[in-house]
Structure formats: structure tokens, C-alpha cells
Design a protein around this motif. Sequence first.
Motif, PDB file in Angstrom:
ATOM      1  N   SER A  35      -1.040   3.760   2.609  1.00 56.93           N
ATOM      2  CA  SER A  35      -1.068   2.297   2.496  1.00 56.93           C
ATOM      3  C   SER A  35      -0.621   1.697   3.825  1.00 56.93           C
ATOM      4  CB  SER A  35      -0.072   1.824   1.449  1.00 56.93           C
ATOM      5  OG  SER A  35      -0.443   2.207   0.173  1.00 56.93           O
ATOM      6  N   ALA A  36      -0.664   0.389   3.873  1.00 59.73           N
ATOM      7  CA  ALA A  36      -0.091  -0.319   5.023  1.00 59.73           C
ATOM      8  C   ALA A  36       1.429  -0.223   4.950  1.00 59.73           C
ATOM      9  CB  ALA A  36      -0.518  -1.775   4.975  1.00 59.73           C
ATOM     10  N   THR A  41       0.711  -6.105   4.256  1.00 61.28           N
ATOM     11  CA  THR A  41      -0.411  -6.757   3.570  1.00 61.28           C
ATOM     12  C   THR A  41      -0.025  -8.175   3.142  1.00 61.28           C
ATOM     13  OG1 THR A  41      -1.095  -4.569   2.822  1.00 61.28           O
ATOM     14  CG2 THR A  41      -2.208  -6.431   1.821  1.00 61.28           C
ATOM     15  N   GLU A 119      -3.720  -1.074   6.844  1.00 60.07           N
ATOM     16  CA  GLU A 119      -3.964   0.358   6.654  1.00 60.07           C
ATOM     17  C   GLU A 119      -4.517   0.976   7.943  1.00 60.07           C
ATOM     18  OE1 GLU A 119      -4.043  -1.693   4.173  1.00 60.07           O
ATOM     19  OE2 GLU A 119      -3.056  -0.608   2.545  1.00 60.07           O
ATOM     20  N   TYR A 181      -7.100   1.598   0.194  1.00 58.99           N
ATOM     21  CA  TYR A 181      -7.348   0.159   0.020  1.00 58.99           C
ATOM     22  C   TYR A 181      -8.633  -0.360   0.684  1.00 58.99           C
ATOM     23  CZ  TYR A 181      -6.105  -4.892   0.444  1.00 58.99           C
ATOM     24  OH  TYR A 181      -6.064  -6.272   0.431  1.00 58.99           O
ATOM     25  N   ARG A 195      -5.385  -5.546  -4.426  1.00 60.40           N
ATOM     26  CA  ARG A 195      -3.990  -5.230  -4.119  1.00 60.40           C
ATOM     27  C   ARG A 195      -3.528  -3.984  -4.879  1.00 60.40           C
ATOM     28  NH1 ARG A 195      -0.830  -8.777  -1.378  1.00 60.40           N
ATOM     29  NH2 ARG A 195       0.244  -6.831  -0.935  1.00 60.40           N
ATOM     30  N   GLY A 196      -2.804  -3.150  -4.173  1.00 63.87           N
ATOM     31  CA  GLY A 196      -2.353  -1.899  -4.784  1.00 63.87           C
ATOM     32  C   GLY A 196      -3.448  -0.839  -4.844  1.00 63.87           C
ATOM     33  N   GLY A 197      -4.562  -1.097  -4.159  1.00 64.67           N
ATOM     34  CA  GLY A 197      -5.758  -0.262  -4.310  1.00 64.67           C
ATOM     35  C   GLY A 197      -5.710   1.107  -3.650  1.00 64.67           C
ATOM     36  N   SER A 198      -4.654   1.408  -2.904  1.00 64.65           N
ATOM     37  CA  SER A 198      -4.609   2.732  -2.261  1.00 64.65           C
ATOM     38  C   SER A 198      -4.577   3.867  -3.286  1.00 64.65           C
ATOM     39  CB  SER A 198      -3.388   2.848  -1.351  1.00 64.65           C
ATOM     40  OG  SER A 198      -3.488   1.917  -0.311  1.00 64.65           O
TER      41      SER A 198
HETATM   42  N1  ASP Z   1      -1.689  -2.400   1.226  1.00 65.48           N
HETATM   43  C1  ASP Z   1      -2.338  -2.793   0.016  1.00 65.48           C
HETATM   44  C2  ASP Z   1      -1.406  -3.687  -0.795  1.00 65.48           C
HETATM   45  O1  ASP Z   1      -0.292  -3.953  -0.376  1.00 65.48           O
HETATM   46  C3  ASP Z   1      -2.833  -1.660  -0.792  1.00 65.48           C
HETATM   47  C4  ASP Z   1      -1.774  -0.731  -1.322  1.00 65.48           C
HETATM   48  O2  ASP Z   1      -0.634  -0.743  -0.867  1.00 65.48           O
HETATM   49  O3  ASP Z   1      -2.095   0.034  -2.225  1.00 65.48           O
HETATM   50  O4  ASP Z   1      -1.798  -4.151  -1.828  1.00 65.48           O
END
Ligand code: ASP
Length: 436
Positions: A35-36, A41, A119, A181, A195-198
Motif C-alpha cells: 500500500s501507500a 492516500t 503506491e 490499489y 479505498r483499502g483496495g490493496s
Molecule cells: N492506499 C490505499 C488506501 O489508503 C489502498 C490501501 O491502502 O489498501 O485506501
Amino acid sequence: MKVLKFGGTSVGSPERMKALPKLIVNDEPKIVVLSAMSGTTNNLVEIASLLYAKKQKEAAMAIKNLEEKYAKVIDELFSTQDYKKKATTALKERFDQLKSFSAGEFSVKEERVILAQGELMSTMLENLYLNETGVKSVLLPALNFMRKDQRDEPDMYFIREILTRELEKNPDCKLFITQGYVCRNFKGEIDNLKRGGSDYSASIIGAAIKAEEVQIWTDIDGFHNNDPRMVEKTHSIAHLSFDEASELAYFGAKILHPNCVIPVQEANIPLWIKNTMDPKAFGTLISSSTDEGSIKAVAAKDNITAIKVKSGRMIMAYGFLRQIFEIFEDYSTPIDMITTSEVAVSLTIDDTTNLEKIVAELKNFGTVEVDKDMTIISIVGNKISESKGATAKILGALSDMPIRMISFGGSRYNVSLLVESTYKKAALEALNSKLF
Ligand code: ASP
Ligand code: MG
């Protein structure tokens, strides 16, 4: 081959980036999805919203702050001038791209390019760090292989073909690093997996290469039986089935992206949740098998709006529900829970973007009541709706509070209840002490 995903906190500082090799450098061939850096993000979202609002100066300022933060990271992460320079040059490219949007038209297309930078930066830094310390790793650009089709679903055929080709280019490499992501849409534009897609990226990659297993490394020791931020005594769950994990991820357990389970379930690949802070802990193993009939966990999903439509026209009528659902479909609004009686239907949504328009159209069918600030409490377990006494226990635990809706039997793995959000903590605590 294994796929390991590390979230934002696992690469959230130079110290954490330096600690990561301990978990990923060994003889097992693997793809590491990152992820980032945590916070980035959100910063990028902020920059994009400033640009939407035509606040050029503030956007430029926010970009500058972020650039300074990354300059510091480079300084602390690398020990040689050579690598500091390499990283600075690579980072400049990213920031030049960010700055290029500071003027002129700004649309969702530009926003997505901005959101992708986090990312791209974290993977570049970690990969260079590995190389500086003498580890051979290869950076796989996700923007080359990760693609969504016209329905916004992962284009598995494309992903498999390109990814396999990329891996074959480096037959001796054991460690590949790639971005979570980020992806491209069917038009080839830069896009993302939400969001959260990693987590979802890791699962898609795992399914595409038929990985041995997929591991999601986070900062907690797996799925817990209840929300540890709300309830005192919780424990991590050793085994969950894919269906149970899906229900939990969807109904509020923040630990996994809700779509993450789908690709690995289809490919029947075991999915692990592991703790970066405590790598020896077992974590949670999600697979096709599960323990027989038991209540596994409770999760809560907030910001739910309940809508009730009451209509005499529903009695003995057919096609009524279809007409109601069509309104939600027209406004691309997913429905979570639904209960019906002969004269009324209640349902819940969490996306209220088009609530007013939906309600206006529903009023053509009867009286409409809207209740905001509701919480879905989900109780998840194997064949929970068929196991004797489970429902009595659940309702018994909540006998002190008004329950607005109950959804039972829709799935074998879940019983959901809707309560006002003010009752959430009490509900989670009561269920915790009565069920586990
Ligand atoms: N960096 C993206 C986010 O903060 C994806 C992730 O962290 O999964 O949503
Ligand atoms: Mg996450």
C-alpha cells in the motif's frame, strides 16, 4: 509462489520500511504487494479536493508538504549517496506529475492519477532499499497488468497473461514488488480498486498466478470475534470459511476489503491474515473448510439509513418489490438488508448520495419513513441460521434494546440486526458476553 500484502502502516516510516525485509527476504518465491505509506492516500485525496475547489495555492502547499515529508523519508531510509540520488530522481517524477495538475481543468480522470501516486512511491522506495542492501528484487508495475473490464470487474484473462509474461522475464528472481490499489480501467486510463483496495489487488494477483497462498499482513493478529475498539475482551479467530470472512468483511470488520475474498475463493487459495507486529502469531486462516456450526464473530457497520415503504397496494400484488428495487438500481444504490411484511418493506442503504431522489420516487408507492444513524450488527458463523438455540441466544442478549430490523436465513452464515447507532456499543458488549 506466495503473495504477501503489506498495508500502509507496514511501510509507514523509514523504520518500518527497514524492518520489512525480515519478513519478505528468504528462499520462498513471492510477490509482495504494498500500500501507500499510511496517511499518503488521505493526503492525495485532500490535494484532489483542493484542486476540484480550484484552490490552487492550497493544493500547491499540500503537495509541497508531502514532498518535504518524502525527502525526509529518503534521507533516513538510504545510507548511500548513490541510492539517495536514485530515489530523489524517481520521486521527482512523481511530484512533477502531481504538480502538473495544479492548473486548468480537473476531473475524476486527473483525480485518479493523483490517487495512484502513493503506491507508486512506496513500492519504488522499498524496492530501492532492498537493492541498496544487496537484495535482488524486481519492481512489477501494476499499471502494466492490473486491469478492470467494462463492468468494473478485474479482467482476469488479461491480468493472468501479462503477469505471467512479466514473471517469466525474470526466471531467477525470487522477490517481486508491486503496487496494491492501482489499476487501469477498460479504456486504459489510470484507475484504482477503491479505498483499502490493496487487499483486493493481492487476492486478484494470487488467483491470477494460482498462488500457493495469499497473506494479508496488517497490524492486528487476524480477524477478531468482536470489534476490539468497542469491546474489551476479544480474541482472534483461527479459522474462517471464505463465506464467513466475506460476511465479516462486508458487515463492518475493517480488517479486509469486502471484495478481497472473492478471487481467492473462486481459485480456492488459502488466505491468511498475519500481524506485522507479531509475525509468530497464528493469525486467521481463511479457506474452504470451517468448524461445524458455531458462532464465530460479531461485526458492526455504521452510517446505515433505513427506509420503510408502506403501501396497501402491496397486498396480494406481484411486481411490487421489483418496482421498488428498480428505483435503487436506477440510482446505483446497493441495498444491504431487507425485511418485508404484507403491507410494508424495510430496507437499508449506506450510500445516501441519491437518498432524496430515491425517497421522492418511493412516495409514488405509499408512505415512506427514513431513519438515519443506524447500525447493522452482524453475527457470523457456520450454518448459524440452522443451529439450534443460536437465534434465541442472540435475541436474548439484546433484550434491552429496540431492534428495528432482523434479517435471518438469507445466508447460512449470518444473522443481521439493525439498531440505532447509540445502542451499538451496548449491543456489541452484550453479544460478547452472551455468545463467547
Ligand atoms: N492506499 C490505499 C488506501 O489508503 C489502498 C490501501 O491502502 O489498501 O485506501
Ligand atoms: Mg487495509
